[in-house]
Scaffold this motif. Structure first.
Motif, mmCIF file in Angstrom:
data_model
loop_
_atom_site.group_PDB
_atom_site.id
_atom_site.type_symbol
_atom_site.label_atom_id
_atom_site.label_comp_id
_atom_site.label_asym_id
_atom_site.label_seq_id
_atom_site.Cartn_x
_atom_site.Cartn_y
_atom_site.Cartn_z
ATOM 1 N N ARG A 271 0.814 -1.203 0.000
ATOM 2 C CA ARG A 271 0.000 0.000 0.000
ATOM 3 C C ARG A 271 0.855 1.264 0.000
ATOM 4 O O ARG A 271 2.015 1.242 0.420
ATOM 5 C CB ARG A 271 -0.933 0.026 1.221
ATOM 6 N N ASP A 272 0.250 2.371 -0.448
ATOM 7 C CA ASP A 272 0.905 3.673 -0.413
ATOM 8 C C ASP A 272 0.944 4.186 1.028
ATOM 9 O O ASP A 272 -0.054 4.076 1.763
ATOM 10 C CB ASP A 272 0.136 4.664 -1.297
ATOM 11 N N VAL A 274 0.975 7.175 2.213
ATOM 12 C CA VAL A 274 0.159 8.369 2.474
ATOM 13 C C VAL A 274 -1.326 8.064 2.320
ATOM 14 O O VAL A 274 -2.123 8.278 3.239
ATOM 15 C CB VAL A 274 0.574 9.519 1.531
ATOM 16 N N THR A 275 -1.720 7.552 1.188
ATOM 17 C CA THR A 275 -3.140 7.329 0.901
ATOM 18 C C THR A 275 -3.656 5.991 1.436
ATOM 19 O O THR A 275 -4.864 5.793 1.548
ATOM 20 C CB THR A 275 -3.380 7.376 -0.609
ATOM 21 N N GLN A 276 -2.735 5.049 1.727
ATOM 22 C CA GLN A 276 -3.091 3.714 2.199
ATOM 23 C C GLN A 276 -3.839 2.891 1.154
ATOM 24 O O GLN A 276 -4.421 1.851 1.470
ATOM 25 C CB GLN A 276 -3.916 3.794 3.488
ATOM 26 N N GLU A 277 -3.841 3.362 -0.093
ATOM 27 C CA GLU A 277 -4.426 2.574 -1.168
ATOM 28 C C GLU A 277 -3.365 1.625 -1.719
ATOM 29 O O GLU A 277 -2.189 1.979 -1.811
ATOM 30 C CB GLU A 277 -4.924 3.491 -2.286
#
Length: 295
Positions: A271-272, A274-277
């Motif tokens: 996951r990213d 910052v965005t947690q996507e």
């Protein structure tokens, strides 16, 4: 008076030569010594203050440039052997020492064939040579962690035992569980039953057999689930890279999808920060190589 004549004499430094092994020490034992040193050295990532002159076989510190005893392991074999009486002797005693044996425990039932390094019973002078190499994974002697035969063992947890089985007592319960589990494959040791007799654990020698037990025992006569106690020892070859994952796909859906192939230990979805996507890829961890290859 006549003048005294001086002659120059060349002084040569002594040449280091490896120590010859005692005639009764096999080369395999010496090889085990070297393997033991290499498996321990550098474990703590701390520089040893003795450097190359370190004499401790199980020293876990780092030694820049190696050690003298690694180049000449025969020098670590105590010349007094079983008769050695030094309290803190750091040399190796292939057949143990008389001073370490307790007379109160009597003569070892294995006699001269005893292959347990830490056995404190009495042994004859003709005792066989006991391998020095000790595995830090399973705790047994005769091999190191890199060649451990139990590297791929998998522990299973047994729950939901029937009250009827529990009422029959520990010994009968142990026999029942062992007989059922061994229908799927060989166990490394007898099952370990909890004090309350409601749960138990067992270890399979092969991960594939543990997977079969999980699939076979879902409700009756008990429930089985995988449990790996040492994740650090798991083989990275059991991890499969998965790419092109759609954005809307969830972690639970990935677990359910890959569970169709075999038992999944974990799915690491990257996951990213910052965005947690998730970034569209991840790693699926299985318990054995055969399932990973099938995936």
């Amino acid at each position: 008076l006549g003048q005294q004549k001086w002659e120059s004499v060349a002084i040569t430094a002594p040449v280091w030569r490896p120590t010859a092994p005692p005639p009764d020490i096999p080369q395999s034992y010496v090889t085990d010594l070297v393997a033991q040193m290499k498996s321990c050295s550098g474990t703590h990532n701390t520089k040893c203050r003795y450097g190359r002159s370190c004499k401790q076989i199980d020293c876990m510190d780092t030694h820049d440039g190696g050690r003298e005893i690694e180049e000449d392991p025969n020098s670590m074999i105590c010349r007094f052997r079983r008769k050695c009486k030094r309290a803190d002797c750091w040399f190796v005693h292939p057949t143990g020492r008389e001073i370490d044996e307790e007379p109160g425990k009597g003569v070892c039932r294995r006699g001269a064939l005893c292959d347990i390094p830490d056995c404190t019973c009495l042994h004859p002078d003709t005792r066989v040579i006991v391998g020095k190499a000790r595995c830090f994974s399973c705790g047994n002697h005769g091999h190191t962690k890199y060649g451990c035969p139990q590297r791929d063992v998998v522990k299973v947890k047994i729950t939901q035992l029937s009250e009827e089985w529990i009422s029959e007592g520990r010994e009968t319960l142990l026999m029942r569980i062992e007989a059922e589990l061994e229908a799927c494959g060989k166990l490394a040791s007898p099952p370990d039953i909890a004090e309350d007799l409601k749960t138990a654990t067992a270890v399979y020698m092969e991960a594939g057999h543990a997977n079969q037990a999980v699939e076979a025992f879902t409700e009756k006569p008990f429930h089985v689930e995988l449990h790996v106690s040492n994740k650090a020892a798991r083989n990275k070859a059991y991890s499969v890279f998965v790419g092109n994952i759609a954005t809307m796909v969830t972690h639970e859906e990935l677990l359910e999808f890959f569970s169709r192939v075999g038992v999944v230990d974990n799915f690491n979805l990257i996951r990213d920060r910052v965005t947690q996507e998730h970034k569209g890829f991840g790693f699926c961890d299985f318990f054995d190589a055969a399932t990973a290859e099938a995936a």
